[in-house]
Design a protein around this motif. Structure first.
Motif, PDB file in Angstrom:
ATOM      1  N   ILE A  65      -5.320   2.526  -6.558  1.00 20.16           N
ATOM      2  CA  ILE A  65      -4.198   2.388  -5.641  1.00 20.16           C
ATOM      3  C   ILE A  65      -3.628   3.751  -5.257  1.00 20.16           C
ATOM      4  N   TRP A  66      -3.377   3.957  -3.963  1.00 21.82           N
ATOM      5  CA  TRP A  66      -2.730   5.146  -3.400  1.00 21.82           C
ATOM      6  C   TRP A  66      -3.557   6.424  -3.535  1.00 21.82           C
ATOM      7  N   ASP A 104       0.796  -1.231   0.000  1.00 18.21           N
ATOM      8  CA  ASP A 104       0.000   0.000   0.000  1.00 18.21           C
ATOM      9  C   ASP A 104       0.828   1.281   0.000  1.00 18.21           C
ATOM     10  N   LYS A 105       2.108   1.188  -0.308  1.00 25.36           N
ATOM     11  CA  LYS A 105       2.947   2.386  -0.313  1.00 25.36           C
ATOM     12  C   LYS A 105       3.290   2.782  -1.747  1.00 25.36           C
TER      13      LYS A 105
END
Length: 735
Positions: A732-733, A706-707
């Motif tokens: 995502i993100w 998740d980074k």
């Protein structure tokens, strides 16, 4: 290879060599994807000649004419060759070197008025290039020239017609910034000559010694000398030109083997004996090819079309052109104190374009070249001992004082924080601090006094302030890791100096005078003496040490994202007089110059990673091409290409010493970095294509990730990073 108008005898020789080599090809043969002509047109300023990785010798053709386009000696649109010299600069935009130039001819030869002189025409139809090899037909003489190299030697093979032939050795001619100050040629015997060429230009005192061995005795040697004078100094030296005569038969080959040294003629002879002991061109060519293939195999990419593979491996090749080895086979080298020194088990290097290469080239070396990285840091520390400060842009043992900052610091700090090498960390920190505290050097004293450099007291004040602040942050990081609390606190404080140039009324970094007043008549898109090779749009983002702090100056992530959007949308007006380094423009973003290189990755910081993915893909696909004009700016000793290598793998070092790499968008379905510790870091991108540039999901070692960045530790642990790709922005993100 394209061959036209070539004698049958030469074709048979090439076919024989090719057949022999085909049985010896290395398993991967990544060299087939290297196109050294990329960057030889437009603004790339690269050269196409023969070199091994990081070699002292760069043996390449010279067109024989001056001019910025020909700053590397060769410009693809030209049609003349006036010699093959042993030293060149890769994409620096600075004209120097071109040392020890040979030119084969048949009699009578063609000669034009200076600056061209003795020359031949040539066609790209009769030219072939690959990693470590160059071949061309000199049309006016029917001579086929082949070039290859070892680390410190150049090997030339001339295939002649039946003729009265000659080979010129010209130590007099100089091009662009270069100026011959003295030279010498001495005949040792009928196959051996030696000498030197001293010059000044970008390097204020360049010294190249050589020894050359012909494979066939020359019948006679003619030597011409000319006094070198200047209005200020009178006679300062002698310019030598020699002509070696040979009688040749159809298809006869003569090898010209030359070792060079920065130390002495004896050092050049030692290098020649150590690296080229016999007259075997094909052996050295195959050796160079294997060397390149071994280096290129450190990063394996799979999938993609051939152009993408060529762009990738040519970029990786270009990252390994410089810095260059600058010590002899016995470790001797010429230092900035004008004395001869000797290494103790390490290799000395020169040609450090640090204002460019600290950003991505040197971070890349920490994975592809950790041993060389250690040696480069040792070279910096030796330079510090002999000169009193770390190098800024050193060339052939001299400081050129080109560009700004003290960017040996991030290279040292990155290596230290990653645990690379066995260099003396205490001495390294001392060298960093000392270089950063030179009060009389380029406004550093003013910077320390005011917290910024006043524009009324120093040129390039805004850029210098911002770059000093980043280097200071690097020093603080190293000091903190070493437990030097007082040093760390002092330099962390200095690293915040960027805040002192932010003008909330214009929302830009803005030059400020010694009374604290911001400059009047400010226009962000203007190129002025206050900003180095850029404008205020491009330098606004240069706070890689504290992007969160920069966001805070603007007030919110939303405003930061809006300003990024404006950066890429605000195109120059048609009548704007853009400087030569403003190329590869997307709005005000200039990919052709280094200050912009990290900017596309900043969208990750404000929750809009799909825009990073869009712009990274756009730059990779549109501003890097498999053509001679395929670079949108100076190659700058590998930085332009290092950006592509990192970005094609799917990540980039926004802050080069952070150990973090912001995720962009991968170019290939599979990338494998073969690390020195025996582990393999793998990037997989399911479904990636020219349309599927958007990341839909990420896994690290099979688990959801998740980074928006990866770390040095994850790379060195041999992790597997998996992307699922699509043709629309993924979730995502998102913030």
């Amino acid at each position: 290879m394209v061959l036209k108008n070539i004698p049958l005898s030469f074709v048979l020789i090439l076919l024989f060599v090719s057949a022999c080599n085909s049985t010896k090809k290395t398993e991967n043969n990544y060299v087939r994807y290297v196109n050294p002509l990329i960057g030889t047109d437009f603004t790339g300023n690269t050269y196409p000649g023969a070199q091994v990785p990081f070699g002292m010798v760069q043996l390449s053709p010279d067109n024989g004419l001056p001019g910025w386009d020909r700053i590397a000696g060769y410009f693809y649109p030209d049609s003349t060759i006036a010699g093959f010299s042993h030293t060149h600069l890769s994409g620096t935009g600075a004209g120097d070197l071109y040392d020890v130039s040979f030119m084969p001819v048949t009699l009578p030869y063609r000669e034009a008025p200076q600056p061209l002189g003795i020359y031949s025409s040539f066609s790209h139809d009769d030219e072939s290039v690959s990693a470590g090899y160059y071949q061309v037909l000199l049309k006016d003489y029917g001579i086929h020239v082949e070039l290859t190299a070892t680390e410190r030697c150049g090997i030339q093979r001339y295939t002649f017609p039946e003729a009265e032939a000659a080979v010129f050795l010209n130590l007099k001619k100089a091009m662009n910034w270069d100026f011959t100050t003295d030279s010498y040629i001495e005949v040792i015997d009928s196959v051996t000559v030696r000498g030197y060429r001293f010059s000044r230009g970008w390097s204020p005192d360049q010294r190249v010694y050589f020894q050359t061995r012909f494979s066939k005795p020359f019948t006679i040697c003619h030597i011409d000398t000319t006094a070198i004078t200047t209005p200020e100094e009178g006679r300062i030296g002698t310019a030598y030109v020699a002509r070696f005569d040979f009688g040749t038969k159809e298809g006869e080959q003569i090898l010209v083997n030359t070792g060079i040294s920065g130390v002495s003629m004896e050092g050049a002879a030692l290098n020649l004996k150590a690296e080229v002991p016999d007259n075997n061109f094909d052996r050295y060519r195959l050796q160079a090819e294997k060397n390149w293939d071994r280096q290129l195999s450190k990063i394996e990419v799979k999938g993609g079309d051939r152009d993408d593979l060529v762009k990738f491996y040519t970029a990786l090749y270009h990252t390994m052109i410089a810095p260059t080895i600058y010590s002899d086979a016995d470790g001797s080298y010429f230092g900035p104190d004008k004395k001869i020194h000797k290494t103790d088990g390490w290799v000395n290097y020169s040609t450090f374009s640090l204002w460019d290469t600290y950003r991505a080239s040197h971070p890349l070396f920490t994975y592809t070249e950790p041993e060389r990285t250690d040696d480069m840091v040792k070279a910096f520390l030796a330079f510090y001992d002999q000169y009193g400060s770390l190098p800024l842009w050193n060339l052939y043992g001299c400081e050129t004082d080109m560009m700004i900052g003290y960017h040996a610091v991030p290279v040292i700090v990155d290596a230290y924080l990653k645990g690379i090498g066995d260099f003396d960390a205490e001495k390294a920190l001392q060298a960093c601090v000392s270089s950063a505290d030179r009060d009389d050097y380029r406004g550093i004293g003013l910077y320390k006094k005011y917290g910024y450099i006043p524009y009324d007291m120093e040129k390039e004040s805004l850029s210098k302030t911002l770059e000093y602040a980043y280097d200071d942050y690097c020093i603080a990081r190293m000091a903190e890791k070493m437990g030097k609390k007082e040093i760390a606190e002092r330099f962390y404080k200095r690293s915040q100096s960027f805040c002192n140039l932010y003008n909330p009324e214009t929302s830009f970094m803005q030059p400020r005078d010694s009374k604290g007043k911001f400059i009047s008549g400010f226009t962000a898109k203007d190129y002025t003496e206050h900003i180095t090779e850029s404008n205020a749009w491009q330098y606004f983002w240069y706070v890689p040490q504290d992007i969160d702090g920069l966001i805070g100056l603007l007030g919110s992530k939303e405003r930061f994202a809006e300003k990024l959007d404006s950066m890429f949308a605000y195109a120059p007006d048609a009548d704007d007089n853009l400087p030569i380094f403003s190329t590869g423009m997307i709005g005000q973003y200039a990919h052709g110059n280094e200050p912009s290189h990290h900017v596309v990755y900043l969208y990750n910081k404000v929750g809009k990673p799909w825009k990073t993915q869009e712009y990274a893909a756009k730059v990779m696909h549109e501003l890097y091409l498999n053509t001679p004009a395929g670079l949108c700016g100076n190659e700058d000793c590998g930085q332009m290409s290092a950006w592509f290598v990192f970005s094609a793998m799917g990540f980039y070092p926004v802050d080069p010493v952070s150990g973090r790499y912001e995720i962009g968008t991968p170019l290939f379905p599979e990338v494998r970095i073969n690390l020195e510790n025996g582990k393999v870091f793998t990037v997989l991108a399911k479904g990636v294509s020219r349309e599927n540039i958007y990341i839909q999901a990420v896994k690290m070692n099979g688990k959801p990730y998740d980074k928006s960045y990866i770390t040095h530790e994850q790379i060195m642990n041999g992790s597997t990073l998996e992307f699922e790709m699509g043709n629309k922005p993924g979730s995502i993100w998102y913030k």
